[in-house]
Design a protein around this motif. Structure first.
Motif, PDB file in Angstrom:
ATOM      1  N   ILE A  81       0.851  -1.199   0.000  1.00  0.00           N
ATOM      2  CA  ILE A  81       0.000   0.000   0.000  1.00  0.00           C
ATOM      3  C   ILE A  81       0.883   1.244   0.000  1.00  0.00           C
ATOM      4  O   ILE A  81       0.659   2.188  -0.770  1.00  0.00           O
ATOM      5  CB  ILE A  81      -0.927   0.012   1.231  1.00  0.00           C
ATOM      6  N   ALA A  82       1.915   1.221   0.849  1.00  0.00           N
ATOM      7  CA  ALA A  82       2.808   2.377   0.969  1.00  0.00           C
ATOM      8  C   ALA A  82       3.504   2.679  -0.359  1.00  0.00           C
ATOM      9  O   ALA A  82       3.759   3.832  -0.689  1.00  0.00           O
ATOM     10  CB  ALA A  82       3.830   2.141   2.067  1.00  0.00           C
ATOM     11  N   VAL A  83       3.806   1.633  -1.130  1.00  0.00           N
ATOM     12  CA  VAL A  83       4.468   1.834  -2.423  1.00  0.00           C
ATOM     13  C   VAL A  83       3.440   2.224  -3.495  1.00  0.00           C
ATOM     14  O   VAL A  83       3.645   3.152  -4.277  1.00  0.00           O
ATOM     15  CB  VAL A  83       5.210   0.543  -2.861  1.00  0.00           C
ATOM     16  N   GLN A 141       5.011  -6.060 -15.164  1.00  0.00           N
ATOM     17  CA  GLN A 141       4.066  -7.084 -14.722  1.00  0.00           C
ATOM     18  C   GLN A 141       4.049  -8.286 -15.662  1.00  0.00           C
ATOM     19  O   GLN A 141       3.504  -9.336 -15.335  1.00  0.00           O
ATOM     20  CB  GLN A 141       2.661  -6.493 -14.605  1.00  0.00           C
ATOM     21  N   ALA A 142       4.663  -8.114 -16.846  1.00  0.00           N
ATOM     22  CA  ALA A 142       4.722  -9.242 -17.777  1.00  0.00           C
ATOM     23  C   ALA A 142       5.763 -10.268 -17.313  1.00  0.00           C
ATOM     24  O   ALA A 142       5.695 -11.431 -17.682  1.00  0.00           O
ATOM     25  CB  ALA A 142       5.062  -8.742 -19.182  1.00  0.00           C
ATOM     26  N   ALA A 171       2.279  -8.260  -5.026  1.00  0.00           N
ATOM     27  CA  ALA A 171       0.969  -7.769  -4.563  1.00  0.00           C
ATOM     28  C   ALA A 171       0.677  -6.297  -4.827  1.00  0.00           C
ATOM     29  O   ALA A 171      -0.485  -5.887  -4.748  1.00  0.00           O
ATOM     30  CB  ALA A 171       0.830  -8.054  -3.061  1.00  0.00           C
ATOM     31  N   PHE A 172       1.688  -5.466  -5.140  1.00  0.00           N
ATOM     32  CA  PHE A 172       1.400  -4.025  -5.148  1.00  0.00           C
ATOM     33  C   PHE A 172       0.658  -3.552  -6.392  1.00  0.00           C
ATOM     34  O   PHE A 172      -0.083  -2.579  -6.356  1.00  0.00           O
ATOM     35  CB  PHE A 172       2.697  -3.210  -4.964  1.00  0.00           C
ATOM     36  N   PHE A 173       0.821  -4.266  -7.502  1.00  0.00           N
ATOM     37  CA  PHE A 173       0.297  -3.788  -8.778  1.00  0.00           C
ATOM     38  C   PHE A 173      -1.234  -3.589  -8.792  1.00  0.00           C
ATOM     39  O   PHE A 173      -1.713  -2.547  -9.260  1.00  0.00           O
ATOM     40  CB  PHE A 173       0.744  -4.711  -9.903  1.00  0.00           C
ATOM     41  N   CYS A 221      -4.783  -7.608  -3.332  1.00  0.00           N
ATOM     42  CA  CYS A 221      -3.443  -7.435  -2.774  1.00  0.00           C
ATOM     43  C   CYS A 221      -3.200  -8.359  -1.576  1.00  0.00           C
ATOM     44  O   CYS A 221      -2.159  -9.019  -1.500  1.00  0.00           O
ATOM     45  CB  CYS A 221      -3.261  -5.979  -2.351  1.00  0.00           C
ATOM     46  N   ILE A 222      -4.162  -8.465  -0.693  1.00  0.00           N
ATOM     47  CA  ILE A 222      -3.935  -9.258   0.526  1.00  0.00           C
ATOM     48  C   ILE A 222      -3.768 -10.741   0.197  1.00  0.00           C
ATOM     49  O   ILE A 222      -2.933 -11.426   0.779  1.00  0.00           O
ATOM     50  CB  ILE A 222      -5.055  -9.017   1.583  1.00  0.00           C
ATOM     51  N   THR A 223      -4.545 -11.235  -0.778  1.00  0.00           N
ATOM     52  CA  THR A 223      -4.394 -12.653  -1.126  1.00  0.00           C
ATOM     53  C   THR A 223      -3.058 -12.897  -1.823  1.00  0.00           C
ATOM     54  O   THR A 223      -2.403 -13.911  -1.586  1.00  0.00           O
ATOM     55  CB  THR A 223      -5.536 -13.129  -2.055  1.00  0.00           C
ATOM     56  N   LEU A 224      -2.629 -11.939  -2.654  1.00  0.00           N
ATOM     57  CA  LEU A 224      -1.346 -12.096  -3.339  1.00  0.00           C
ATOM     58  C   LEU A 224      -0.172 -11.958  -2.372  1.00  0.00           C
ATOM     59  O   LEU A 224       0.883 -12.577  -2.571  1.00  0.00           O
ATOM     60  CB  LEU A 224      -1.215 -11.058  -4.463  1.00  0.00           C
ATOM     61  N   ALA A 225      -0.351 -11.163  -1.309  1.00  0.00           N
ATOM     62  CA  ALA A 225       0.720 -10.988  -0.324  1.00  0.00           C
ATOM     63  C   ALA A 225       1.037 -12.338   0.342  1.00  0.00           C
ATOM     64  O   ALA A 225       2.197 -12.647   0.625  1.00  0.00           O
ATOM     65  CB  ALA A 225       0.323  -9.951   0.716  1.00  0.00           C
ATOM     66  N   VAL A 226       0.014 -13.161   0.577  1.00  0.00           N
ATOM     67  CA  VAL A 226       0.225 -14.498   1.152  1.00  0.00           C
ATOM     68  C   VAL A 226       1.044 -15.340   0.168  1.00  0.00           C
ATOM     69  O   VAL A 226       2.019 -15.999   0.543  1.00  0.00           O
ATOM     70  CB  VAL A 226      -1.122 -15.201   1.450  1.00  0.00           C
ATOM     71  N   VAL A 227       0.655 -15.274  -1.105  1.00  0.00           N
ATOM     72  CA  VAL A 227       1.382 -16.022  -2.138  1.00  0.00           C
ATOM     73  C   VAL A 227       2.853 -15.617  -2.137  1.00  0.00           C
ATOM     74  O   VAL A 227       3.761 -16.464  -2.116  1.00  0.00           O
ATOM     75  CB  VAL A 227       0.773 -15.765  -3.538  1.00  0.00           C
TER      76      VAL A 227
END
Lengths: 268, 272
Positions: free
Chosen positions: B87-89, B115-116, B145-147, B198-204
């Motif tokens: 989020i900060a980024v 992102q590619a 997760a940030f994208f 973002c939150i689900t990707l952060a776990v990944v």
């Protein structure tokens, strides 16, 4: 009380295409002026230029002898859609005007409640926009445009999205609210009846390029009642405006399109 | 509209209390799933290292509970750090993209191209750069997760209606107030859409980070159990991983409901 508005030889072109031919108009303080005309006649453009939200290509607009160079703030605007802020309740939607101008909250909260009550919204102060009908939302929007007592009120087809019955009621209520503080009003509309009912003066505009076709006085006494729309004086003005539209070719009566021999057959 | 739905009651049959609880249906589907698992094991009797008995997994959860809890704590910490820093980024980048055309034109294409690249493929490189510590997992988490937060914030900020901007300008709002009172609240529903992804990707990201180099965390535990053919322990670790995902998602949803009770995605009367 309203301020006088002077529009001097204002034009607007987009990419070399003229949207508005030189237009001059003087609005007296506290005058209610409607602009009627078909789509593409530049009436909304003119409104935005008066508000300082758009710049004229040539010419200038002055409000109370001061030339408009940036967005006017002694102003209230009502758009075709209510443009309410979904995250604020009705009272706070009206009070954003006071907040933005750092005006005393308590004084204006009382004013806002008073206005909302006059607009028939008593008891809805804490409702959120999603709980309101279209007509109610537009009333809130009118209150928001008036709460800070602006000298200039600009309305861009404010009742265009409402049903006919709601529109009638809104006209009556708008007249009432306007008579309380008498700002100078520019009211853009498609509806001829609406314009005649509300205005002191009506500007008829023609399209491509946008230009002023005629300016008509409405010498009907205030405050006006809905039943006035049945009177001969009222309809004479309506007819005059329609006549202008007919001459411009904006509207056509059925007979104009039927070939002559057909009418003869029907007559036989 | 609000007044319409109060006038016509759709259904008059009283619904029992237990069916009105929101947790009821998910719990039912969970038990059905467990039942199918149990039935499969009883019918086909697969080797325990292929598909362990649900009871065996339950036993592992009980016997290894302190260890599981420890590793869960590690992964949850990495996840929350990655989420917060994402989020900060993302937010400042999104604000700048929405505000300045030149920034959008220079940074946006770069961002899209970046992102590619499969970010998981960058994990070994991050490991080389940052080592085996916490920072590697958090960095991979941020990269993954940030994208979505950037995209959803930009979309939200850019979809403010023109008339609303006119309104703000006619009130003489300063640039700061324009942002605080109009742009940001307007974009909030869209931003939360991005935060949920973002939150689900952060776990990944955290788990991938643990896969490439770690001595703790659920990702590490899964690798360890896999190497030792302890499939029941693997299942136990996976269950805790799911719990992290579900709980963190629920937290974001709770924050959403608290921050924007007006919005239709949160309201009880909307939908269905």
């Amino acid at each position: 009380m309203g301020k006088p508005v002077r529009i001097e030889q204002v034009t607007k072109s987009y990419h070399g295409l003229e949207a508005l031919s030189p237009t001059s108009l003087f609005l007296e303080e506290g005058e209610f002026v409607s602009i009627v005309g078909p789509s593409g006649c530049g009436k909304s453009t003119l409104l935005r230029i008066v508000a300082g939200l758009d710049t004229p290509t040539t010419g200038r607009v002055s409000v109370a002898d001061r030339v408009v160079t940036q967005p006017e703030t002694d102003i209230g605007i009502v758009f075709q859609s209510p443009v309410l802020l979904d995250w604020r309740n009705v009272l706070d939607n009206v009070l954003i005007q006071a907040e933005a101008r750092k005006l005393p909250h308590d004084v204006y909260a009382a004013r806002a409640r008073d206005l909302l009550a006059a607009a028939g919204l008593k008891g809805f102060e804490n409702a959120y926009p999603h709980q309101l009908s279209g007509g109610m939302s537009q009333r809130v929007s009118v209150c928001r445009a008036l709460v800070h007592n602006p000298s200039l009120l600009l309305m861009d087809e404010p009742f265009g999205a409402l049903d006919a019955l709601t529109r009638d009621q809104m006209m009556v209520d708008l007249q009432k609210l306007w008579l309380r503080s008498r700002p100078t009003v520019v009211f853009v509309t498609h509806s001829v009846q609406e314009a005649v009912f509300l205005s002191d003066r009506i500007v008829v505009m023609a399209p491509r390029p946008g230009r002023v076709e005629a300016v008509l006085d409405v010498p009907l006494p205030r405050s006006r009642r809905l039943s006035m729309r049945g009177t001969a004086e009222f309809n004479a003005i309506v007819d005059e405006i329609l006549h202008h539209f007919q001459r411009m070719g904006v509207i056509r009566d059925e007979e104009d399109e039927i070939p002559e021999n057909t009418t003869v057959e029907m007559a036989l | 509209m609000g007044h319409a739905d109060t006038t016509i009651p759709i259904s008059v049959t009283p619904v029992p209390v237990w069916r009105r609880m929101r947790a009821f249906y998910p719990i039912v589907s969970l038990f059905v799933l467990l039942g199918m698992w149990q039935a499969t094991v009883m019918l086909f009797e697969p080797a325990p290292y292929l598909l362990p008995h649900p009871i065996a997994v339950a036993n592992v959860i009980v016997s290894q509970f302190p260890a599981l809890l420890y590793h869960t704590g590690i992964t949850a910490f990495e996840t929350s750090l990655a989420f917060t820093l994402s989020i900060a980024v993302a937010m400042p980048i999104a604000f700048l993209i929405a505000r300045f055309r030149w920034f959008e034109e220079t940074v946006y294409p770069l961002l899209v191209v970046s992102q590619a690249v499969p970010k998981v493929a960058l994990a070994p490189l991050i490991l080389v750069w940052l080592g085996f510590g916490l920072s590697t997992k958090v960095m991979i988490g941020i990269l993954v997760a940030f994208f979505p937060v950037v995209i959803s914030t930009v979309v939200g900020l850019k979809s403010v209606p023109k008339d609303m901007i006119f309104l703000g300008r006619s009130m003489g709002l300063s640039a700061r107030d324009m942002f605080r009172k109009i742009y940001f609240p307007f974009a909030l529903p869209s931003i939360f859409g991005g935060l949920k992804v973002c939150i689900t990707l952060a776990v990944v990201g955290a788990v991938v980070g643990e896969f490439v180099g770690a001595d703790k965390g659920l990702g590490y535990l899964i690798l360890l159990a896999s190497g030792q053919m302890q499939t029941a322990l693997m299942f136990a670790a996976l269950i805790f991983l799911v719990l992290i995902g579900v709980v963190s998602f629920a937290l974001v949803q709770w924050a959403e409901a608290r921050l924007m009770p007006w919005h239709s995605s949160v309201r009880q009367d909307a939908g269905h």
